[in-house]
Design a protein around this motif. Structure first.
Motif, PDB file in Angstrom:
ATOM      1  N   SER A  18      -2.605   1.828  -3.799  1.00 40.82           N
ATOM      2  CA  SER A  18      -1.864   2.756  -2.956  1.00 40.82           C
ATOM      3  C   SER A  18      -2.490   4.154  -3.012  1.00 40.82           C
ATOM      4  N   LEU A  72       0.809  -1.220   0.000  1.00 40.65           N
ATOM      5  CA  LEU A  72       0.000   0.000   0.000  1.00 40.65           C
ATOM      6  C   LEU A  72       0.843   1.271   0.000  1.00 40.65           C
ATOM      7  N   TYR A 101      -5.796   4.047  -1.106  1.00 46.12           N
ATOM      8  CA  TYR A 101      -5.511   3.987   0.324  1.00 46.12           C
ATOM      9  C   TYR A 101      -5.065   5.364   0.840  1.00 46.12           C
TER      10      TYR A 101
END
Length: 163
Positions: free
Chosen positions: A157, A19, A160
């Motif tokens: 990523s 992430l 997130y």
């Protein structure tokens, strides 16, 4: 063959579980070098104008990097990597698009370059060099698979980071 395919699938899953964007980029570069046997691997992340804004690499010692005036900027051969294709060369210095090395850059011969895309948009270009015996069709397929996994990981990523 099954052992090699298992490693590629494991590597792809490792990428998609990340992430943190810098980790995703570094792991992608490392895995691409590992699965192909390349001595050098790098990723040039591009801005909206196609200029390299982030350069992640593996295979060069920090003192080698310190000798160079700048990281590669994605012109010449690196800038010629097609949006929907791959360049594989046995000797990149023989390419008419090769423009030379920055001072302090190590010699490289065998070359594989392909885009990393996210939703059909080029996010960056992966560069691999110095594989004894040259790069194979299997190497190209493996790098394409890893690039797709890296694209998913980069998207994850970003999502997130926004949440």
């Amino acid at each position: 063959m099954i052992k090699g395919m298992e490693r590629i699938l494991t590597a792809a899953l490792e990428l998609t579980s990340q992430l943190d964007l810098p980790d995703v980029l570094q792991d992608f570069v490392g895995l691409a070098g590992e699965v192909t046997g390349a001595g050098y691997s790098a990723l040039g992340v591009l801005d909206h104008m196609g200029k390299t804004v982030v350069f992640v690499h593996q295979g060069m010692a920090p003192e080698e990097v310190a000798k160079m005036p700048h990281t590669p900027i994605g012109v010449g051969l690196l800038g010629r990597i097609p949006v929907d294709g791959t360049i594989v060369l046995d000797d990149l210095q023989q390419s008419p698009d090769f423009t030379g090395w920055p001072e302090g850059h190590p010699e490289m011969r065998e070359f594989l370059g392909t885009p990393l895309k996210i939703n059909d948009q080029v996010f960056g270009r992966i560069y691999l060099a110095n594989k004894a015996g040259g790069f194979t069709e299997e190497d190209v397929a493996n790098v394409h698979l890893l690039a797709r996994a890296a694209g998913v990981a980069i998207q994850n990523s970003r999502i997130y980071g926004q949440s």
